[in-house]
Design a protein around this motif. Structure first.
Motif, mmCIF file in Angstrom:
data_model
loop_
_atom_site.group_PDB
_atom_site.id
_atom_site.type_symbol
_atom_site.label_atom_id
_atom_site.label_comp_id
_atom_site.label_asym_id
_atom_site.label_seq_id
_atom_site.Cartn_x
_atom_site.Cartn_y
_atom_site.Cartn_z
ATOM 1 N N PRO A 1 -54.230 -21.025 -6.250
ATOM 2 C CA PRO A 1 -54.298 -20.238 -7.485
ATOM 3 C C PRO A 1 -54.637 -21.136 -8.668
ATOM 4 C CG PRO A 1 -52.320 -19.683 -6.234
ATOM 5 C CD PRO A 1 -52.934 -20.879 -5.566
ATOM 6 N N LEU A 2 -55.367 -20.588 -9.648
ATOM 7 C CA LEU A 2 -55.732 -21.364 -10.837
ATOM 8 C C LEU A 2 -54.504 -21.918 -11.563
ATOM 9 C CD1 LEU A 2 -58.669 -19.464 -12.612
ATOM 10 C CD2 LEU A 2 -58.606 -21.903 -12.073
ATOM 11 N N SER A 3 -53.381 -21.225 -11.431
ATOM 12 C CA SER A 3 -52.162 -21.621 -12.142
ATOM 13 C C SER A 3 -51.387 -22.746 -11.452
ATOM 14 C CB SER A 3 -51.234 -20.407 -12.285
ATOM 15 O OG SER A 3 -50.922 -19.874 -11.002
ATOM 16 N N THR A 4 -51.857 -23.211 -10.291
ATOM 17 C CA THR A 4 -51.139 -24.249 -9.542
ATOM 18 C C THR A 4 -51.011 -25.530 -10.360
ATOM 19 O OG1 THR A 4 -52.014 -23.378 -7.449
ATOM 20 C CG2 THR A 4 -51.104 -25.615 -7.410
ATOM 21 N N ASN A 5 -49.771 -26.049 -10.451
ATOM 22 C CA ASN A 5 -49.587 -27.333 -11.128
ATOM 23 C C ASN A 5 -48.683 -28.290 -10.344
ATOM 24 O OD1 ASN A 5 -46.987 -26.327 -11.679
ATOM 25 N ND2 ASN A 5 -47.655 -25.504 -13.649
ATOM 26 N N ASP A 6 -48.113 -27.812 -9.217
ATOM 27 C CA ASP A 6 -47.358 -28.689 -8.320
ATOM 28 C C ASP A 6 -48.204 -28.896 -7.068
ATOM 29 O OD1 ASP A 6 -45.616 -30.091 -6.738
ATOM 30 O OD2 ASP A 6 -44.187 -28.450 -6.464
ATOM 31 N N PHE A 7 -48.765 -30.094 -6.941
ATOM 32 C CA PHE A 7 -49.708 -30.346 -5.863
ATOM 33 C C PHE A 7 -49.096 -31.088 -4.668
ATOM 34 C CE2 PHE A 7 -52.226 -30.133 -9.809
ATOM 35 C CZ PHE A 7 -53.024 -29.040 -9.487
ATOM 36 N N SER A 8 -47.797 -31.394 -4.719
ATOM 37 C CA SER A 8 -47.167 -32.129 -3.623
ATOM 38 C C SER A 8 -47.287 -31.406 -2.275
ATOM 39 C CB SER A 8 -45.691 -32.406 -3.945
ATOM 40 O OG SER A 8 -45.584 -33.252 -5.067
ATOM 41 N N PRO A 9 -47.043 -30.074 -2.210
ATOM 42 C CA PRO A 9 -47.203 -29.383 -0.924
ATOM 43 C C PRO A 9 -48.652 -29.434 -0.409
ATOM 44 C CG PRO A 9 -45.939 -28.032 -2.455
ATOM 45 C CD PRO A 9 -46.502 -29.170 -3.243
ATOM 46 N N ILE A 10 -49.607 -29.406 -1.318
ATOM 47 C CA ILE A 10 -51.016 -29.497 -0.941
ATOM 48 C C ILE A 10 -51.300 -30.871 -0.336
ATOM 49 C CG2 ILE A 10 -53.409 -29.427 -1.769
ATOM 50 C CD1 ILE A 10 -52.080 -26.722 -1.950
ATOM 51 N N TYR B 1 -52.646 -37.178 -5.780
ATOM 52 C CA TYR B 1 -53.356 -37.839 -4.680
ATOM 53 C C TYR B 1 -52.865 -39.280 -4.531
ATOM 54 C CZ TYR B 1 -57.309 -40.460 -2.652
ATOM 55 O OH TYR B 1 -58.095 -41.325 -1.923
ATOM 56 N N ASN B 2 -52.662 -39.942 -5.661
ATOM 57 C CA ASN B 2 -52.172 -41.323 -5.626
ATOM 58 C C ASN B 2 -50.679 -41.405 -5.343
ATOM 59 O OD1 ASN B 2 -54.322 -43.508 -6.740
ATOM 60 N ND2 ASN B 2 -54.744 -41.489 -7.582
ATOM 61 N N GLU B 3 -49.909 -40.581 -6.037
ATOM 62 C CA GLU B 3 -48.445 -40.673 -5.955
ATOM 63 C C GLU B 3 -47.888 -40.232 -4.617
ATOM 64 O OE1 GLU B 3 -47.244 -38.378 -9.324
ATOM 65 O OE2 GLU B 3 -47.862 -39.907 -10.786
ATOM 66 N N ASN B 4 -48.641 -39.412 -3.889
ATOM 67 C CA ASN B 4 -48.176 -38.943 -2.582
ATOM 68 C C ASN B 4 -48.720 -39.772 -1.424
ATOM 69 O OD1 ASN B 4 -46.619 -36.082 -2.761
ATOM 70 N ND2 ASN B 4 -48.096 -36.271 -4.447
ATOM 71 N N GLY B 5 -49.328 -40.914 -1.756
ATOM 72 C CA GLY B 5 -49.716 -41.876 -0.728
ATOM 73 C C GLY B 5 -51.019 -41.601 0.000
ATOM 74 N N LEU B 6 -51.828 -40.680 -0.500
ATOM 75 C CA LEU B 6 -53.090 -40.408 0.194
ATOM 76 C C LEU B 6 -54.087 -41.557 0.006
ATOM 77 C CD1 LEU B 6 -51.756 -37.510 -0.043
ATOM 78 C CD2 LEU B 6 -54.093 -36.643 0.095
ATOM 79 N N LYS B 7 -54.158 -42.077 -1.219
ATOM 80 C CA LYS B 7 -55.084 -43.182 -1.470
ATOM 81 C C LYS B 7 -54.677 -44.415 -0.670
ATOM 82 C CE LYS B 7 -57.324 -45.799 -5.184
ATOM 83 N NZ LYS B 7 -57.458 -45.972 -6.649
ATOM 84 N N SER B 8 -53.402 -44.757 -0.733
ATOM 85 C CA SER B 8 -52.928 -45.930 0.001
ATOM 86 C C SER B 8 -52.999 -45.716 1.506
ATOM 87 C CB SER B 8 -51.483 -46.274 -0.405
ATOM 88 O OG SER B 8 -50.613 -45.184 -0.111
ATOM 89 N N ALA C 1 -55.938 -41.395 -19.328
ATOM 90 C CA ALA C 1 -54.646 -40.978 -18.763
ATOM 91 C C ALA C 1 -54.558 -41.295 -17.269
ATOM 92 C CB ALA C 1 -54.441 -39.482 -18.990
ATOM 93 N N LEU C 2 -55.672 -41.199 -16.570
ATOM 94 C CA LEU C 2 -55.670 -41.480 -15.125
ATOM 95 C C LEU C 2 -55.552 -42.973 -14.845
ATOM 96 C CD1 LEU C 2 -58.451 -39.016 -13.915
ATOM 97 C CD2 LEU C 2 -56.045 -38.945 -13.282
ATOM 98 N N GLY C 3 -56.241 -43.782 -15.640
ATOM 99 C CA GLY C 3 -56.167 -45.230 -15.491
ATOM 100 C C GLY C 3 -56.505 -45.694 -14.086
ATOM 101 N N GLU C 4 -55.678 -46.586 -13.546
ATOM 102 C CA GLU C 4 -55.911 -47.177 -12.223
ATOM 103 C C GLU C 4 -55.975 -46.124 -11.117
ATOM 104 O OE1 GLU C 4 -56.375 -50.494 -11.341
ATOM 105 O OE2 GLU C 4 -56.488 -50.946 -13.479
ATOM 106 N N ALA C 5 -55.343 -44.976 -11.344
ATOM 107 C CA ALA C 5 -55.322 -43.929 -10.320
ATOM 108 C C ALA C 5 -56.721 -43.425 -9.996
ATOM 109 C CB ALA C 5 -54.456 -42.755 -10.787
ATOM 110 N N ALA C 6 -57.623 -43.499 -10.974
ATOM 111 C CA ALA C 6 -58.980 -42.991 -10.767
ATOM 112 C C ALA C 6 -59.941 -44.059 -10.271
ATOM 113 C CB ALA C 6 -59.511 -42.410 -12.073
ATOM 114 N N LEU C 7 -59.547 -45.322 -10.340
ATOM 115 C CA LEU C 7 -60.442 -46.426 -10.031
ATOM 116 C C LEU C 7 -61.043 -46.280 -8.629
ATOM 117 C CD1 LEU C 7 -61.354 -48.897 -11.629
ATOM 118 C CD2 LEU C 7 -59.630 -50.234 -10.417
#
Length: 390
Positions: A194-203, A232-239, A258-264
């Protein structure tokens, strides 16, 4: 109420035979609320064009009238467009950040004798809803198709797609799937949020569980994309080695601080980067930065608005200031010019913009800021989604 609006529209049409000294352009966009920065970019692009080219076309003065639509609201969008045509007597409608808002306006264009220039809304089907629609932005088919080849060339054979559940998101999902399967890859799962989604941890957990080597994502630029990339970064997908691919909405320049190193290192395909190296873009960025007040806030809707004004000026020139929507649109079919984004043209049949799509990678500059670095060009890309939309 409907009869009153139609009667008023008819009156406007009948009175439009006279030439106008002032040509009014009604621009609808999010100038407040969570997407206000995108509306601010609309205005920056428009202001930059007028600052560079003046506010007159021949003997006619161009006046911009803005209407605020903070979030997707088709009913309000149509009401604002009707007000602009009937009360303000605009000859052109423009702007429109979200697809549902643009779609809602198409039924009134013929009666209003008014062209609609789409400066952002990115669902392919919009241009098929009225012959009076011209688009100067992009579509998600256009920006999402090349990234499928990039993903496959990076060694990804199994991918999962995650998109916002509305027109552009569905287009992005279908575009990536079609192109990725053509390359020999497999989309193991397709998630629509849904467009209103703001908690992405379950995804993020579903992505991990899917067994995919890469994730393709599309969300409308703004707070949601910022949250998704951070998750994506905080839930360990990148690592964990799950590669990230997306159209450029996910790494718009105004979000990079705002994304900083997370987007690198994130790679995206898009029609424009503020860092695009050309004389036209350097001049545009200077004018648009002055208009917006802070270069760090400059993002892609500004160039869609800038080029939208170029098309509107050509329409005014072709009609000599007379309100004639069909003639105005006919005049820009096949129009070519060098935009800040590179060489572009309006397709003769679809009235959609043909343009280069660039592969960009988020890179850290020597001064510590982050930017989208163009590393590959997919030249003269039309919209493969238009055949699907018809």
């Amino acid at each position: 109420m409907k009869r009153f609006v139609l009667a008023a529209l008819a009156a406007i049409t009948m009175s439009s035979a006279a030439y106008a000294d002032t040509i009014k352009v009604g621009v609808v966009g999010p100038f407040s609320g969570p997407f206000a920065l995108q509306g601010k970019n609309f205005k920056a692009g428009i202001d930059a064009y007028i600052a560079t080219n003046g506010n007159k076309v021949g003997d006619n003065t161009v006046e911009i009238i803005y209407r605020d639509l903070p979030a997707a609201d088709p009913a309000q969008s149509k009401a604002l467009a009707q007000e602009l045509v009937v009360k303000e007597k605009v000859q052109y409608l423009a702007g429109f950040y979200f697809t549902p808002d643009a779609m809602a306006v198409t039924p009134i264009l013929k009666q209003a004798n008014t062209p609609l220039v789409i400066m952002n809304a990115a669902t392919s089907a919009i241009v098929t809803k009225s012959p009076l629609v011209v688009r100067t932005s992009f579509t998600t088919w256009q920006t999402s198709t090349p990234i499928a080849k990039v993903a496959h060339d990076a060694g990804v054979t199994k991918a999962i797609s995650v998109v916002s559940d509305y027109g552009p998101g569905v287009d992005a999902e279908n575009a990536f799937k079609a192109a990725f399967e053509k390359e020999g890859g497999q989309v193991v799962e397709a998630i629509r949020m849904p467009l209103s989604t703001n908690d992405f941890s379950p995804i993020m957990q579903r992505i991990k569980d899917s067994g995919a080597q890469g994730v393709f994502a599309f969300l409308p630029s703004g707070p949601t994309t910022l949250g998704f990339v951070k998750a994506y970064n905080e839930n360990g997908l990148k690592s964990g080695g799950i590669k990230f691919f997306a159209p450029g909405d996910l790494t718009q320049e105004s979000d990079l601080p705002a994304l900083g190193e997370a987007a690198l290192g994130i790679q995206t395909t898009f029609h424009y980067a503020v860092s695009h190296d050309s004389p036209e873009n350097k001049a545009f960025v200077e004018a648009a930065s002055k208009a917006i007040g802070n270069k760090a806030e400059l993002s892609f809707p500004s160039v869609g608005a800038y080029d939208g004004m170029h098309v509107i000026y050509k329409m005014i020139e072709a009609t000599g200031g007379k309100q004639d929507a069909a003639k105005a649109v006919e005049a820009v079919k096949g129009l070519s010019w060098v935009s800040p984004r590179g060489p572009v043209s309006i397709d003769q049949e679809s009235r959609h913009i043909t343009q280069n799509i660039y592969l960009r990678e988020v890179t850290k500059a020597q001064d510590g800021t982050y930017f989208n670095k163009e590393i590959q060009t997919f030249e003269k890309q039309g919209d493969p989604g238009l055949s699907a939309a018809k």
